[in-house]
Design a protein around this motif. Structure first.
Motif, PDB file in Angstrom:
ATOM      1  N   GLU A   1      26.906  14.378  12.092  1.00 25.66           N
ATOM      2  CA  GLU A   1      27.793  13.749  11.126  1.00 25.66           C
ATOM      3  C   GLU A   1      26.989  12.830  10.196  1.00 25.66           C
ATOM      4  O   GLU A   1      27.129  12.869   8.967  1.00 25.66           O
ATOM      5  N   LEU A   2      26.085  12.023  10.813  1.00 25.92           N
ATOM      6  CA  LEU A   2      25.267  11.098  10.027  1.00 25.92           C
ATOM      7  C   LEU A   2      24.316  11.859   9.115  1.00 25.92           C
ATOM      8  O   LEU A   2      24.121  11.484   7.952  1.00 25.92           O
TER       9      LEU A   2
ATOM     10  N   THR B   1      24.739  14.770   7.794  1.00 26.57           N
ATOM     11  CA  THR B   1      25.504  15.289   6.678  1.00 26.57           C
ATOM     12  C   THR B   1      25.784  14.173   5.668  1.00 26.57           C
ATOM     13  O   THR B   1      25.678  14.362   4.466  1.00 26.57           O
ATOM     14  N   LEU B   2      26.100  13.011   6.200  1.00 29.43           N
ATOM     15  CA  LEU B   2      26.411  11.860   5.360  1.00 29.43           C
ATOM     16  C   LEU B   2      25.226  11.496   4.458  1.00 29.43           C
ATOM     17  O   LEU B   2      25.408  11.152   3.288  1.00 29.43           O
ATOM     18  N   VAL B   3      24.007  11.572   4.991  1.00 28.24           N
ATOM     19  CA  VAL B   3      22.841  11.190   4.183  1.00 28.24           C
ATOM     20  C   VAL B   3      22.192  12.395   3.513  1.00 28.24           C
ATOM     21  O   VAL B   3      21.130  12.274   2.914  1.00 28.24           O
TER      22      VAL B   3
ATOM     23  N   ALA C   1      19.863   7.195   7.899  1.00 29.11           N
ATOM     24  CA  ALA C   1      20.862   7.608   8.892  1.00 29.11           C
ATOM     25  C   ALA C   1      20.786   6.699  10.123  1.00 29.11           C
ATOM     26  O   ALA C   1      21.802   6.294  10.682  1.00 29.11           O
TER      27      ALA C   1
ATOM     28  N   ASP D   1      27.378   1.607  12.002  1.00 21.90           N
ATOM     29  CA  ASP D   1      28.274   0.992  11.026  1.00 21.90           C
ATOM     30  C   ASP D   1      27.989  -0.484  10.824  1.00 21.90           C
ATOM     31  O   ASP D   1      28.858  -1.341  11.045  1.00 21.90           O
TER      32      ASP D   1
ATOM     33  N   GLU E   1      26.055   5.366  -3.014  1.00 21.22           N
ATOM     34  CA  GLU E   1      27.241   6.107  -2.571  1.00 21.22           C
ATOM     35  C   GLU E   1      27.658   5.670  -1.171  1.00 21.22           C
ATOM     36  O   GLU E   1      28.831   5.453  -0.882  1.00 21.22           O
ATOM     37  N   LEU E   2      26.641   5.530  -0.279  1.00 24.56           N
ATOM     38  CA  LEU E   2      26.941   5.136   1.098  1.00 24.56           C
ATOM     39  C   LEU E   2      27.570   3.750   1.152  1.00 24.56           C
ATOM     40  O   LEU E   2      28.476   3.487   1.932  1.00 24.56           O
TER      41      LEU E   2
ATOM     42  N   ARG F   1      31.126   4.000   0.166  1.00 25.83           N
ATOM     43  CA  ARG F   1      31.931   4.743   1.121  1.00 25.83           C
ATOM     44  C   ARG F   1      32.132   3.993   2.436  1.00 25.83           C
ATOM     45  O   ARG F   1      33.189   4.044   3.043  1.00 25.83           O
ATOM     46  N   LEU F   2      31.074   3.307   2.899  1.00 22.83           N
ATOM     47  CA  LEU F   2      31.145   2.664   4.206  1.00 22.83           C
ATOM     48  C   LEU F   2      31.416   1.176   4.125  1.00 22.83           C
ATOM     49  O   LEU F   2      31.547   0.500   5.139  1.00 22.83           O
TER      50      LEU F   2
END
Lengths: 296, 562, 339
Positions: free
Chosen positions: B435-436, B438-440, B465, B471, B498-499, B502-503
Motif C-alpha cells: 500500500e505504501l 503504491t502511495l509513493v 515510504a 502516519d 501530494e503526500l 493527502r495525509l
C-alpha cells in the motif's frame, strides 16, 4: 512515473543467489581463487580423515628404515627414527588447522564484539578496549605469544590462547572502524527513528554489515595463526615430540639440512607453506567477492 | 567570433573497457568552440559530459580510449599527438579546474610550490622569479595576504580558497582554453557566485575560451554564450543560452529545463507534460493548531572533541577551549498541515536543529514542545521508547546511505511497522508495504530488491515510504533531493507535496536551495551562524527580502536569461 | 619550536604504552600456574632455594607491594639473574642485542631497497609483468614460514653450492671478533681496518639477513603498491597531469611522497613481525643474539631471561614506533602543524 518503470533496470538475482552468482564469476575470472578453494578442500579432508587415509602409523618408528630418501613406499621419505614422513605430514594437518581455527574463532567472537561496542558506544567503553588493544600492539606479537605460552605453561591450549590474544587488536580495530563509519549512517539513524533500541541496532543493523569484512579478516589471519603456532612449536613451545606437527617436524629436520637430508624438513615445511598460501589466496578471493572496492 | 574555431571535435566516440566488454560513454559528438567563446556542456549524471572534456585533455582513465573521431585544437590533432606533446599543451594551452577543489590539490605540498611547479614546467618563470610570479597569480585570483598563503597547505584553507588556488594553477601559464568541470558543485551559493564571477572575469580579461561542464542548466545559461545538452553519451541539442530557455528544441532539453527550479514557477511546472496527470492539485489547507513549538534552542559542542589530557596540557592557545555554539537561541513554530523551510549555507546549524527536533540529539538548553508535550525533556537516548517516536519521522539526504545495504526495500519500509506499528502478522505487514509503495509510486515488484538494485529515485521513494509508514504528524526532510538529478528531484518534490496534502502531515524542510524551499513551503526561516536572520512567508522572503544576508543569498542564485 | 613541541607530545604519548607493557609483563610472571618461586628457581632447585627465591623476589608480599618492587627493580635496570649463564639478565641482553640489531637492520634495509621501488613500478605499470610479479611476491612472501625459508637457503647455498659458510653464528671460528665499538661487527671491523674480518662477517650475515629481508619484502611491497595505486587515482594527481607536469614530477614529487605515508605507518607493523621472525632466524642460524638467548632460556625453563627479553623487545618496539611517528610528522604537514 517514468524513472521508476520496472523495465529500466535489469532484473537481478537477489540475496544468496546473487552472492553465489558473483562468487562463481570471481572464481571464473581469477582461477587462482578456484585453486585456493580446491586446496582448502584438500586441507579439510586431510584434517578430518587424515588418520584413516595414511599408509603408516605416524608414530611407529623403525630404525632400519631411518633417513631414507623418498621412495614409492615412502613418498616423502623417512625421518631419523624411520617414521613415514608422508603419514606424519597428513596426520599433522588436524592439529595445525585445529589450533588455527580454534584461536581464530575465539578472537572473531571476542575481538569482533569488543570492536563493535567500542566503535558504537565510544566514550569509556571505547577508551578501555582501545587501550587494551594498544597495549597488546605495543609488543612485537610473536614475542608476546612466546611470553604468554612460557608463563601460562607449555601446552597446546595455551598456544591457542596466545594466538587469539595477539590477534585481538586486529579484529577489535577492524570491527571498531567499520562500526564507527556506520554509527551515524542514514540507515542507522532511520532505525533509531523507528524505535529500535541501541543494542538491537547494533546487532540487527550494523553487525550483519560487518560480516563480509570480518570473514575476509578471518581468512587472512588464519594463515598468520598457522604460521604463529608453527613458529612457537619450532622453538620448542606447545606441541611436544613425538606428536606430528608441521613446525616441530621442520625443527627436527633442521639439524639434518647441513648434512644434506633435505626431505625431513622440506615436506612439513611445504605443507605449512601451502596451508598459509591457501588461506591468503582465499582471503584475497573473498575480498573480491564481498568487497570489490578494497581490492589491491 | 572568428572563422577559425579554437577547438573542433568531430564524430568523437569514447569507449571504456569493462568486465562486460567495451561500453560507449560518448557517441559521435561534434562540437566547435570559437576564440573567446564560453560554451556550456549540460547533462545529468552519466551523460558523458565530463568524459568528453577529459578526452580533449587526453586525460581519460586507463580503461577509456578514443575509439573514433578527431579532436583538433588550434591546428593540432589531439587524438594523434604524442604524450610529450600533450604534456606541453596541458597547463600551457589548455587547462582544467575540477570539482572538489580541496582534493584537487596535493595535500602535503605548499600551494605556492604547486603553482611554481606549473610555471617552471612550462618555462613561464625562472627559479629566481617563480616565487614572485606565483604570488602575483595568487593576487589575481583575489587571495588576501598572498605572501602568507603562498606557504599554506591545502588543509589550512577553506573550500572556496582552495578553488581559487586551483583557478590560479589553471591560469598561471595564460592558456587559451579553460575547461571547468563542475567547478562549484558542493560549494555554497554565495561562494558559487563569487567563483563563477571570478572565472568569467579572468577569462574575459585574457580573451580565453571556456568550457563549463555542469548539471545545472540555470548556471550554464547564466554564464555561457552557447549551450550543448547531452543525454546518455549523445549530443541532443545545441543553441545559444538565450534560445535554450526560450524555445528548447529537444524533448530532453525541455524536460531538463522545466525541471530546473527557478523563480516564478510552481512545483507542478517542474514536471514534463507527459507526467502532468491532469488532475487538479490538492489545494493547500489553512494551517491548523501549533504542532511543534521550539523556544530558545541552543546547542553547544564541547571543544577539541575527545582530546587527551596530554594534548590539553600541551595546548598553547587556551582560547580554543571555548565550546562551539552550533545553534544559538532559535525559536519557531510549525502548525498542523504546514511546511516550514529551514534555509542556510553549510555550517549555519540547520542540520543540528533538525536533529534536535528529531530527538536524535539533546539540546544544550531551550524547549521543544511537540503535540503539547515537552519532548525536549526526554533524553534522545530514551526517545526510541517514547510514544512520540512514531509521530516525528525523517527523510534523509542521501538515499543510498539511508538504506541498510543488507535489507530489501520491503524490510526497510516494514522496519518501523515491526517496531512501533499496530499491524501484526507478516501478511498484513506485506499488504501495508504494498500500500505504501503504491502511495509513493514505487512499483510493488521492486519491494524484494536490495538498495544496490534500485535507482536513486527509487531509493528516495523507499526512504519516503519508510518515513510515512506510521502516519507521522511531522516529517523532517533533510535535503531529500540534494543527491538526485534535477528531473528526478522534480518528481520527488511533487510526490512530497501530494503526500502532504493527502495525509495531512507537516514538513520541516531543510535545504540550501531557496527556489526549492519556496515551491514546497508556506513559510521560510533563513539561518546563519546558528541564528535566525529572517523569517516569513516564502513569497515575501523571495520577492521582498528584508535582511542583507537574504538578499545576498537570492542574488547569488543563477539568473538565466528568460 | 613547534616541531620540538610535537616531538615532545609524541614522546609523552608513548608513556601509556610503556606503562601497559610493564603491567602486562608483571602480570605474566604472576599468573604462572603453580608456584612462581619454584618456576623462577628452575627445575633443579631445592625447597630452601625456592624459599630463597620467594624472599628475594618478594613473592611473599601482597600483589601491590610486589608490583612496586618490580617497578623499582626495573628502574635500576634489574631484570633478575639468568640461571643458565649466572649473569644478570640486563648484562646478557646488552651483550647480545647488537647481534640481533645488526641482523634485523641489514635485513630490513635490504628489503626496503628492493620492495619500495618494486611496489612503485608495479603501481605505475599496473597490469604489466612487473605488476604481476609484485603481486605474486606479495602473496607468496607472506605465506613463507621464515624458519623454513632459512633452512631452504642453507640447503641450497651451503650444502649444494657451498657459497655460504656454515650457519653457525656471527663469525667463523677462525676469526676473532673485531674490537667492540658499536657492537656491529660490520662497522667495527671497518673501523679496525680489518677487511678480512669484514668479509667473513658479511659472509656469515648474508643468509640470515636475506631470510629476514625476504620475510619483510612482501608486506612492504604490497603496501607500497596499494598506496601508490590509490594516490595515483587521487584528484590531485589528475590536477598535476592536467597542468602538464612531467611524468617524473607527477610520480616522484606528487605521488610518491603522499604514498610514503601509509608505508611509513606499515613499517611499525613490519618491525613487529621482524622482531618476532628474528627469534626464529637466530635459532636456524645459531645466531648469538637476544632471540636465541630467550629460546635457550625457554628450553631450560629459566624464566627471568624470557621475561627480560619480552620486556626489552616491547620497549625497543615502542621506541621504534616513536621514531616512525616523528618521521611521519616530518613528511606530513597536517600532523606537524595541527597535531
Amino acid at each position: 512515473m517514468s524513472e521508476t518503470s520496472v523495465d529500466t533496470i535489469p532484473r537481478h538475482a537477489t540475496g544468496l543467489a546473487a552472492t553465489l552468482q558473483h562468487a562463481r564469476y570471481v572464481i571464473g575470472e581469477n582461477p587462482v581463487t578456484g585453486l585456493s578453494v580446491s586446496l582448502f578442500a584438500l586441507l579439510l579432508i586431510a584434517a578430518l580423515f587424515g588418520p584413516w587415509l595414511v599408509p603408516y602409523d605416524p608414530l611407529a618408528s623403525d630404525t632400519n628404515l631411518a633417513l631414507h630418501t623418498p621412495t614409492p613406499q615412502h613418498w616423502f621419505g623417512t625421518d631419523q627414527l624411520g617414521r613415514d614422513i608422508f603419514s606424519r605430514v597428513v596426520v599433522a594437518t588436524r592439529l595445525d588447522m585445529g589450533i588455527a581455527i580454534a584461536s581464530v574463532a575465539a578472537v572473531f567472537i571476542i575481538g569482533g564484539f569488543a570492536g563493535l561496542i567500542a566503535g558504537y558506544f565510544g566514550g569509556w567503553t571505547d577508551r578501555i578496549i582501545s587501550r587494551l588493544a594498544d597495549t597488546i600492539m605495543a609488543f612485537p606479537l610473536f614475542v608476546l605469544a612466546m611470553g604468554i605460552v612460557a608463563a601460562l605453561g607449555n601446552t597446546v591450549t595455551n598456544i591457542v590462547i596466545a594466538t587469539a590474544i595477539i590477534n585481538f587488536p586486529l579484529y577489535a580495530r577492524v570491527a571498531r572502524t567499520e562500526t564507527n563509519v556506520r554509527r551515524d549512517a542514514g540507515f542507522v539513524q532511520a532505525a533509531r527513528l523507528t524505535g529500535n533500541s541501541e543494542m538491537r541496532i547494533l546487532l540487527t543493523q550494523i553487525a550483519p554489515n560487518l560480516l563480509p569484512i570480518m570473514i575476509v579478516q578471518m581468512s587472512l589471519t588464519m594463515g598468520y595463526a598457522i604460521l604463529n603456532a608453527a613458529g612457537l612449536s619450532f622453538i620448542g613451545l606447545g606441541v611436544r615430540p613425538p606428536t606430528p606437527e608441521w613446525g616441530i617436524m621442520v625443527a627436527e629436520g633442521s639439524g639434518f639440512i647441513v648434512s644434506g637430508e633435505w626431505w625431513i624438513a622440506l615436506f612439513p615445511g611445504l605443507a605449512l607453506m601451502l596451508a598459509v598460501f591457501c588461506f591468503n589466496l582465499l582471503g584475497d578471493g573473498l575480498r573480491d567477492i564481498f568487497d570489490p572496492q578494497r581490492r589491491t | 567570433m572568428t572563422h577559425h574555431p579554437l577547438l573542433t571535435v568531430s564524430d568523437l566516440t569514447i569507449e571504456f573497457a569493462t568486465r562486460r566488454g567495451p561500453v560507449r560513454a560518448v557517441e559521435k559528438i561534434d562540437l566547435t568552440l570559437g576564440k573567446g567563446e564560453t560554451l556550456g556542456i549540460v547533462g545529468e549524471s552519466g551523460s558523458g559530459k565530463s568524459v568528453t572534456s577529459y578526452a580533449v585533455m587526453r586525460l581519460l582513465d586507463r580503461a577509456g580510449r578514443i575509439a573514433q573521431g578527431h579532436i583538433s585544437f588550434s591546428g593540432i590533432s589531439i587524438d594523434q599527438a604524442s604524450e610529450a606533446q600533450m604534456q606541453d599543451l596541458r597547463g600551457r594551452e589548455i587547462s582544467m579546474i575540477f570539482q572538489n577543489p580541496r582534493a584537487a590539490l596535493n595535500p602535503i605540498r605548499k600551494v605556492g610550490h604547486q603553482i611554481e611547479d606549473v610555471l617552471l614546467r612550462h618555462v613561464q618563470a625562472t627559479h629566481a622569479n617563480a616565487k614572485q610570479k606565483a604570488i602575483d597569480i595568487l593576487t589575481q585570483v583575489r587571495i588576501a595576504r598572498p605572501e602568507e598563503r603562498y606557504h599554506a597547505y591545502p588543509f589550512q584553507l577553506s573550500g572556496g580558497m582552495c578553488q581559487r588556488i586551483v583557478i590560479a594553477l589553471a591560469l598561471a601559464c595564460q592558456p587559451q582554453l579553460l575547461i571547468a568541470d563542475e567547478p562549484t558543485t558542493g560549494l555554497d551559493v554565495t561562494t558559487q557566485k563569487a567563483m563563477m564571477d571570478l572565472i568569467v572575469e579572468l577569462t574575459r580579461e585574457r580573451h580565453m575560451s571556456t568550457i563549463l561542464i555542469t548539471h545545472d542548466l540555470g548556471l550554464a545559461a547564466t554564464y555561457c554564450d552557447r549551450i550543448i545538452v547531452m543525454e546518455k553519451g549523445t549530443l541532443v541539442e545545441q543553441a545559444s543560452a538565450a534560445a535554450i530557455f526560450k524555445s528548447p528544441g529537444h524533448a530532453y532539453t525541455k524536460k531538463l529545463m522545466r525541471a530546473t527550479p527557478r523563480s516564478g514557477i510552481g512545483l507542478r511546472d517542474l514536471l514534463p507534460d507527459d507526467l502532468q496527470t491532469g488532475a487538479q492539485p490538492v489545494p493547500r489547507k489553512p494551517p491548523g493548531v501549533v504542532l511543534l513549538d521550539v523556544e530558545n534552542l541552543v546547542k553547544d559542542y564541547p571543544p577539541t572533541h575527545g582530546a587527551s589530557l596530554m594534548s590539553r596540557l600541551l595546548r598553547q592557545d587556551a582560547g580554543a577551549d571555548k565550546p562551539f555554539r552550533a545553534v544559538d537561541g532559535l525559536s519557531f513554530q510549525i502548525k498542523a498541515g504546514e511546511s516550514l523551510g529551514l534555509v542556510g549555507e553549510s555550517g549555519c546549524g540547520k542540520s543540528t536543529t533538525s536533529m534536535m527536533v528529531m530527538r536524535l540529539l539533546d539540546p544544550t538548553s531551550g524547549r521543544i514542545t511537540f503535540l503539547g508535550q515537552d519532548t525536549g525533556a526526554i533524553p534522545a537516548a530514551h526517545f526510541a521508547r517514547s510514544p512520540f517516536r512514531s509521530r516525528i519521522q525523517m527523510v534523509f539526504q542521501d538515499p543510498t546511505d539511508s538504506l541498510n545495504p543488507r535489507f530489501t526495500a520491503e524490510r526497510s519500509i516494514a522496519d518501523p511497522i515491526y517496531r512501533l506499528g499496530s499491524i501484526k502478522g507478516s501478511d498484513a505487514i506485506r499488504h501495508r508495504c504494498e500500500e505504501l509503495a503504491t502511495l509513493v509510486g514505487l512499483p510493488v515488484a521492486l519491494l524484494d530488491r536490495f538498495p544496490h538494485q534500485l535507482s536513486g529515485g527509487q531509493k528516495a521513494r523507499v526512504g519516503i515510504a519508510r518515513a510515512i509508514a506510521l502516519d507521522p504528524a511531522l516529517v523532517i526532510l533533510d535535503e531529500p533531493t540534494a543527491a538526485l538529478d534535477v528531473s528526478v528531484q522534480a518528481v520527488v518534490l511533487n510526490l512530497l507535496e501530494e503526500l502532504k496534502a493527502r495525509l495531512g502531515m507537516s514538513y520541516l524542510f531543510v535545504s540550501h536551495d531557496l527556489h526549492v524551499v519556496r515551491m514546497l513551503c508556506e513559510r521560510v526561516i533563513v539561518m546563519r551562524a546558528g541564528r535566525i536572520v529572517e523569517q516569513g512567508s516564502a513569497e515575501t522572503i523571495i520577492e521582498a527580502p528584508q535582511a542583507d544576508y537574504t538578499r545576498e543569498l537570492i542574488a547569488a542564485l543563477p539568473h538565466p536569461p528568460v | 619550536m613547534n616541531l620540538i613541541l610535537q616531538i615532545a607530545k609524541r614522546i609523552l604519548s608513548a608513556i601509556p604504552s610503556l606503562i601497559g607493557v610493564v603491567i602486562v609483563t608483571f602480570l605474566l610472571t604472576r599468573v604462572l600456574p603453580g608456584d612462581t618461586a619454584a618456576y623462577f628457581a628452575g627445575p633443579a632447585a631445592t625447597p630452601t632455594a625456592i624459599e630463597e627465591v620467594r624472599k628475594k623476589l618478594g613473592l611473599d608480599k601482597p600483589l601491590g607491594a610486589q608490583f612496586v618492587a618490580y617497578v623499582e627493580a626495573l628502574a635500576h635496570g634489574d631484570l633478575g639473574n639468568s640461571l643458565t649463564t649466572g649473569q644478570p639478565v640486563t648484562q646478557d641482553l646488552a651483550a647480545r642485542l647488537p647481534a640481533s640489531a645488526e641482523l634485523t637492520l641489514i635485513g630490513l634495509i635490504a628489503s626496503m631497497l628492493i620492495s619500495i621501488p618494486l611496489g612503485i613500478l608495479a603501481a605505475v605499470k599496473q597490469g604489466s609483468l612487473i605488476d604481476h610479479a609484485c603481486r605474486l611476491i606479495a602473496t607468496a612472501g607472506v605465506s613463507l614460514p621464515v624458519f623454513f625459508t632459512g633452512l631452504l637457503l642453507v640447503y641450497v647455498f651451503y650444502y649444494l653450492l657451498g657459497w655460504a659458510p656454515a650457519p653457525l653464528g656471527r663469525l667463523d671460528v677462525f676469526y676473532s671478533p673485531p674490537p667492540t665499538v658499536t657492537g656491529f661487527y660490520l662497522i667495527d671491523s671497518l673501523l679496525a681496518g680489518d677487511l678480512e674480518t669484514f668479509r667473513a662477517t658479511a659472509a656469515q650475515l648474508a643468509l640470515p639477513a636475506i631470510t629476514l629481508g625476504l620475510f619483510a619484502l612482501a608486506p612492504i611491497a604490497r603496501i607500497t603498491r596499494a598506496s601508490m595505486l590509490s594516490v595515483l587515482a587521487a584528484d590531485f594527481i589528475r590536477t598535476a597531469r592536467a597542468s602538464g607536469l612531467s611524468a617524473r614530477t607527477v610520480i616522484i614529487t606528487y605521488a610518491f611522497r603522499n604514498a610514503m605515508l601509509p608505508v611509513v605507518t606499515t613499517l611499525g607493523m613490519v618491525f613487529s613481525f621482524l622482531l618476532g621472525a628474528n627469534v626464529l632466524v637466530e635459532k636456524v642460524f645459531a645466531w648469538p643474539g637476544a632471540g636465541s638467548y630467550a629460546v635457550e632460556a625457554l628450553i631450560a625453563s629459566d624464566y627471568a631471561p624470557v621475561q627480560g627479553f619480552v620486556l626489552a623487545m616491547a620497549v625497543l618496539y615502542i621506541l621504534l614506533n616513536l621514531l616512525i611517528d616523528v618521521a611521519y610528522g616530518f613528511i606530513d604537514p597536517r600532523v606537524r602543524l595541527e597535531g
